[in-house]
Write an enzyme that holds these catalytic residues in place. Structure first.
Site, mmCIF file in Angstrom:
data_model
loop_
_atom_site.group_PDB
_atom_site.id
_atom_site.type_symbol
_atom_site.label_atom_id
_atom_site.label_comp_id
_atom_site.label_asym_id
_atom_site.label_seq_id
_atom_site.Cartn_x
_atom_site.Cartn_y
_atom_site.Cartn_z
ATOM 1 N N TRP A 147 0.863 -1.130 -0.016
ATOM 2 C CA TRP A 147 0.080 -0.116 -0.005
ATOM 3 C C TRP A 147 0.735 1.428 -0.118
ATOM 4 O O TRP A 147 2.101 1.266 0.173
ATOM 5 C CB TRP A 147 -1.176 -0.132 1.297
ATOM 6 C CG TRP A 147 -0.543 -0.239 2.627
ATOM 7 C CD1 TRP A 147 0.825 -0.695 2.830
ATOM 8 C CD2 TRP A 147 -1.309 -0.174 3.836
ATOM 9 N NE1 TRP A 147 0.724 -0.687 4.219
ATOM 10 C CE2 TRP A 147 -0.623 -0.516 4.802
ATOM 11 C CE3 TRP A 147 -2.580 0.293 4.045
ATOM 12 C CZ2 TRP A 147 -0.981 -0.406 6.216
ATOM 13 C CZ3 TRP A 147 -3.043 0.160 5.348
ATOM 14 C CH2 TRP A 147 -2.349 -0.040 6.430
ATOM 15 N N HIS B 175 -6.445 20.194 -6.768
ATOM 16 C CA HIS B 175 -6.751 20.531 -8.232
ATOM 17 C C HIS B 175 -5.527 19.824 -9.015
ATOM 18 O O HIS B 175 -5.058 20.645 -9.964
ATOM 19 C CB HIS B 175 -6.486 22.088 -8.151
ATOM 20 C CG HIS B 175 -8.124 22.651 -7.626
ATOM 21 N ND1 HIS B 175 -9.203 22.821 -8.060
ATOM 22 C CD2 HIS B 175 -8.258 22.760 -6.232
ATOM 23 C CE1 HIS B 175 -9.932 23.299 -7.141
ATOM 24 N NE2 HIS B 175 -9.514 23.163 -6.084
ATOM 25 N N HIS C 262 -9.643 16.669 -12.376
ATOM 26 C CA HIS C 262 -10.277 17.021 -11.239
ATOM 27 C C HIS C 262 -11.417 17.877 -11.520
ATOM 28 O O HIS C 262 -11.642 18.434 -12.396
ATOM 29 C CB HIS C 262 -9.240 17.800 -10.301
ATOM 30 C CG HIS C 262 -8.747 19.213 -10.847
ATOM 31 N ND1 HIS C 262 -7.792 19.460 -11.656
ATOM 32 C CD2 HIS C 262 -9.218 20.460 -10.417
ATOM 33 C CE1 HIS C 262 -7.739 20.723 -12.059
ATOM 34 N NE2 HIS C 262 -8.608 21.344 -11.130
ATOM 35 N N ASP D 174 -14.039 21.029 -9.935
ATOM 36 C CA ASP D 174 -13.923 22.563 -9.302
ATOM 37 C C ASP D 174 -15.258 22.535 -8.396
ATOM 38 O O ASP D 174 -16.261 22.705 -9.248
ATOM 39 C CB ASP D 174 -13.574 23.674 -10.080
ATOM 40 C CG ASP D 174 -12.239 23.623 -10.509
ATOM 41 O OD1 ASP D 174 -11.435 23.019 -9.923
ATOM 42 O OD2 ASP D 174 -11.981 25.016 -11.047
ATOM 43 N N HIS E 251 -14.279 26.993 -4.497
ATOM 44 C CA HIS E 251 -12.894 27.379 -5.245
ATOM 45 C C HIS E 251 -12.671 28.692 -5.588
ATOM 46 O O HIS E 251 -11.739 29.240 -5.605
ATOM 47 C CB HIS E 251 -12.747 26.324 -6.517
ATOM 48 C CG HIS E 251 -11.387 26.710 -7.042
ATOM 49 N ND1 HIS E 251 -10.083 26.511 -6.279
ATOM 50 C CD2 HIS E 251 -11.052 26.728 -8.205
ATOM 51 C CE1 HIS E 251 -9.077 26.737 -7.194
ATOM 52 N NE2 HIS E 251 -9.646 26.875 -8.395
ATOM 53 N N HIS F 155 -14.146 30.455 -14.141
ATOM 54 C CA HIS F 155 -14.206 30.359 -12.544
ATOM 55 C C HIS F 155 -15.274 31.390 -12.083
ATOM 56 O O HIS F 155 -16.096 31.001 -11.163
ATOM 57 C CB HIS F 155 -12.835 30.533 -12.059
ATOM 58 C CG HIS F 155 -12.036 29.239 -12.311
ATOM 59 N ND1 HIS F 155 -11.354 29.166 -13.278
ATOM 60 C CD2 HIS F 155 -11.567 28.306 -11.318
ATOM 61 C CE1 HIS F 155 -10.647 28.195 -13.441
ATOM 62 N NE2 HIS F 155 -10.756 27.514 -12.074
HETATM 63 MN MN MN Z 1 -9.233 23.471 -10.366
#
Ligand code: MN
Length: 269
Positions: A69, A77, A81, A83, A87, A215
């Site tokens: 493991w 991020h 990924h 958002d 964010h 964004h």
């Molecule tokens: Mn991001």
């Protein structure tokens, strides 16, 4: 198929059988997480996003004779990924704005793919404009509310320094204009917007008004982003289902995740 005409139990049962038979195919839209995968680089006065790192705890050895493991670390991020609204400053007060608070039904939905690959090949600062959205809709129909809209650029085929494409004045990569994001969020009520590049905004997105419009407008309206997507060239323009379930990190602003799409198999059509 008219979904309204079919009972939900039959719909889900038919979908499960179609997956089992291969009539519906699962496309992996995810890059492999490894230390070499590029992360966004901000100007040096800002804090920086960490790359993926993995350390071995044991590998069937004296540290653990029957098991292997790892511990891993990364930024929320890093790699392919998600958002979340929290964010961005515009989404800081949005209800259910962090990844652990987003209702699970928001993670599965219809997806529209806008093919900008020819434009992005010709111009690395290619802009997705309202005119391109309207031309796409003239061909494929209006973008349904609660859709994911993915901007295909084939940027995912780039490797190494070509991916971030940094120059003295910052990164150069394609993205949407402010007017486009406004149209998608306010005019179409999309659930989220996804790209193959390291951000939902263009590399030069700081120069728009407002800066980083994807964004700003997406997260301010409680919508989501997906970045570093892969294999968008394997999706149809419409008719696929996107599944994007971020990790349930308390107060998380984003998360690496496995993004998959269900599409009708070409063999079964
Ligand atoms: Mn991001």
């Amino acid at each position: 198929m008219n979904v309204h005409a079919q009972k939900p139990a039959a719909l889900i049962g038919d979908l499960a059988l179609a997956l089992a038979s291969g009539a519906v195919e699962v496309i992996d839209l995810t890059h492999t997480l490894d230390p070499d995968f590029p992360v966004i680089v901000l100007p040096p006065e800002f804090g920086q996003c960490a790359r993926f790192r993995m350390e071995e705890i044991s590998a069937y050895d004296h540290r653990g004779p029957a098991w292997k493991w790892h511990n891993f670390t990364c930024c929320e991020h890093t790699g392919t990924h998600f958002d979340a609204p929290s964010h961005w400053i515009s989404g800081r007060d949005v209800p259910n704005g962090s990844v652990d608070e987003i209702p699970a039904e928001r993670f599965i939905g219809p997806v529209c793919v806008i093919d900008c690959s020819a434009g992005a090949k010709a111009n690395e600062d290619f802009e997705l404009t309202p005119q391109i959205i309207e031309a796409w809709e003239a061909e494929h129909g209006r973008i349904p509310a609660e859709s994911w809209v993915l901007m295909r650029t084939d940027w995912s085929k780039r490797r190494g320094a070509e991916y971030l494409n940094m120059r003295e004045d910052g990164a150069h990569s394609p993205g949407p204009t402010p007017e486009t994001v406004k149209l998608l969020v306010d005019g179409r009520g999309i659930r989220g917007f996804g790209t193959e590049t390291v951000g939902t905004d263009a590399g030069q997105g700081a120069h728009y008004t407002p800066p980083y419009p994807a964004h700003f407008f997406l997260h301010g309206a409680g919508r989501y982003g997906l970045q570093c997507l892969n294999n968008l060239d394997r999706l149809p323009p419409t008719g696929a289902m996107l599944i994007a379930t971020p990790l349930k990190i308390r107060n998380g602003t984003g998360s690496p995740l496995r993004v998959i799409a269900l599409v009708p198999s070409k063999d079964a059509q």
